[in-house]
Design a protein around this motif. Sequence first.
Motif, PDB file in Angstrom:
ATOM      1  N   THR A  70      -4.145   3.876   6.587  1.00 42.40           N
ATOM      2  CA  THR A  70      -5.136   3.653   5.534  1.00 42.40           C
ATOM      3  C   THR A  70      -4.648   2.603   4.531  1.00 42.40           C
ATOM      4  O   THR A  70      -5.399   1.724   4.117  1.00 42.40           O
ATOM      5  N   PHE A  71      -3.372   2.703   4.171  1.00 44.12           N
ATOM      6  CA  PHE A  71      -2.846   1.776   3.168  1.00 44.12           C
ATOM      7  C   PHE A  71      -2.712   0.357   3.702  1.00 44.12           C
ATOM      8  O   PHE A  71      -2.585  -0.585   2.941  1.00 44.12           O
ATOM      9  N   LEU A  72      -2.714   0.225   5.032  1.00 43.58           N
ATOM     10  CA  LEU A  72      -2.521  -1.112   5.595  1.00 43.58           C
ATOM     11  C   LEU A  72      -3.820  -1.815   5.986  1.00 43.58           C
ATOM     12  O   LEU A  72      -3.840  -3.033   6.130  1.00 43.58           O
ATOM     13  N   ILE A  73      -4.925  -1.059   6.180  1.00 52.39           N
ATOM     14  CA  ILE A  73      -6.106  -1.740   6.728  1.00 52.39           C
ATOM     15  C   ILE A  73      -7.071  -2.297   5.692  1.00 52.39           C
ATOM     16  O   ILE A  73      -7.905  -3.125   6.022  1.00 52.39           O
ATOM     17  N   TRP A  74      -6.955  -1.870   4.450  1.00 49.95           N
ATOM     18  CA  TRP A  74      -8.020  -2.275   3.521  1.00 49.95           C
ATOM     19  C   TRP A  74      -8.102  -3.762   3.185  1.00 49.95           C
ATOM     20  O   TRP A  74      -9.177  -4.228   2.815  1.00 49.95           O
ATOM     21  N   PRO A  75      -7.018  -4.571   3.307  1.00 46.78           N
ATOM     22  CA  PRO A  75      -7.238  -5.995   2.985  1.00 46.78           C
ATOM     23  C   PRO A  75      -8.313  -6.646   3.858  1.00 46.78           C
ATOM     24  O   PRO A  75      -8.868  -7.671   3.501  1.00 46.78           O
ATOM     25  N   TYR A  95      -0.257   5.810   6.300  1.00 48.71           N
ATOM     26  CA  TYR A  95       0.215   4.419   6.370  1.00 48.71           C
ATOM     27  C   TYR A  95      -0.902   3.503   6.842  1.00 48.71           C
ATOM     28  O   TYR A  95      -1.093   2.415   6.332  1.00 48.71           O
TER      29      TYR A  95
END
Lengths: 282, 293
Positions: free
Chosen positions: B108-113, B106
């Motif tokens: 990983t999917f949330l920090i890339w922006p 979760y």
Amino acid sequence: MVERKSIFDFLPHLVLLIGILIVAFPVYVAFIASTWDAATIANGTMPLRPGPHFLENYYRTIFVGTSSSTRQPVGGMMLNSLIMALSIAIGKIAISLISAFAIVYFRFPFRMPAFWLIFMTLMLPVEVRIYPTYKIVADLGLLDSYPGLTIPLIASATATLLFRQFFMTVPDELVEASKIDGASPMQFFKDTLLPLSLTSVAALFVIQFIYGWNQYLWPLLITTRDDMQTIVIGIKKMIVTQDALTEWQLAMTTVILAMLPPVLVVIVMQRLFVKGLVETEK
Amino acid sequence: MEKRVIFDGKLLPYALLLPQLLVTLIFFYWPAAQTVWQSFLIQDAFGLSTEFVWLENYTTLFANPDYYRSMLTTLVFSGLVAGFSLAIALMLAVQADKQIKGASAYKTFLIWPYAVAPAVAGVLWLFMFQPSLGLVAQAIRSLGFEWNPLLNSNHAMTLVVMAATWKQISYNFLFFLAGLQSIPKSVIEAAAIDGARPARRFWTIIFPLLSPTTFFLLVVNIVYVFFDTFGIIDATTGGGPAKGTETLVYKLFSDGRLGGDLGGSAAQSVILMILVIGLTAIQFRYVERKVQY
């Protein structure tokens, strides 16, 4: 925790999934748009599944350029962005490493004033001194050049502070040992200090690479030639706000290409990136 | 804190500092000093003569209703972006902090922006909300709502707020998560044994312990909205329509570039510099307190 299992256990997953959905949706839409043709998008009938024009759009964007005006191929812009991001990241790390080394491991007149001079630059973002900085770069004849794009952004108080803090934690015994071995300061720096700093260097590299890649205002001002443009500026120039002529499928292809390198860097180097981020900010 | 063991060297330390100091003096202090000096000058339209006018640029600025309007825009913009991004990030961080399966995925999917350029974030949202062909815009219009960010400045503001918030959530999420993970689990478990329900535990224990993080993020977010959102605004609305999304930094840029009013633009720069100095000082006060714990 103490609560018994209940049907509410799925709640965290639900909230996080909705969060991810919100975060990912705009990018998904952009990706879908990058696989359709102009007409489908302009009609407003674009479906939410990939279209048949993936290869065509990416090929055209990267190598040919968009046709409605004299746009450069995005491949060249990506190269410019890459050069800019790498120069800024490497340059910042290099000059911050040696200046932190000087401040921590030497005593000399003007040491603290020098430190404060560097420290104070935290309070001078490029946006507030934009026109005089532009004029200096112009006077130096650096407009439309890689040095002009990168050198003014290279000074970094945060990197210097981070390395200074890190050097402080390096045991004094190591310096004593290399002195006994007869090592010169630069030998100590190269053989002992640098290897110890590698993790911090890598973490900072991730953050500064992203910072450089994502620059907007500075390249917007400093580059006038199309072949010096970075990809972030290129996207802006593809969007014609008041006009139906924007080739959205190619703009979205460019958006995906512009996001790919920094996002990959963050995902691959996640652990280092988080470490570096938390350390530089605190 | 000082090192006990140091190296001798007369010239070497200066040589090591030289690159950093040169860049700093040439590209930071010299232009900053120029900005301050320029803010006391008025230049005629052709740049042929300049006159020293003391504070006239400042008085003109503060007599101009446009400047107050831009201040208000900045205030509304920062308030909304900081408020939404902090609230959403906190909610996500609290859920991700629970002992659940796949927490790191979760994350990983949330920090890339974080890695997405502000201008690119702006264009992403512009595409979804472009009135004639945007996916979401069509949905809104089919509900009978006249959505048009190109003509209506409130709609344009909504658009830039969404893009700026979207981009900032990941950053706040990371810091909130770090803050939550540094709270000792024993404190929370003790409260749970005392019979405090999750919501009560959150508001009476977790949230107060997070307040330093929240305060730090608030300041960082304000700096972000002030300076880094330039790309979002320039790429999506260009400050329009009718200057409805013209923030202080955008106004400074457009007055200097399009209006050619260097003195006025410099005066705006000086005011912003004072603001940044204040905000940075607050940040460091916080860091100092944090270090003493």
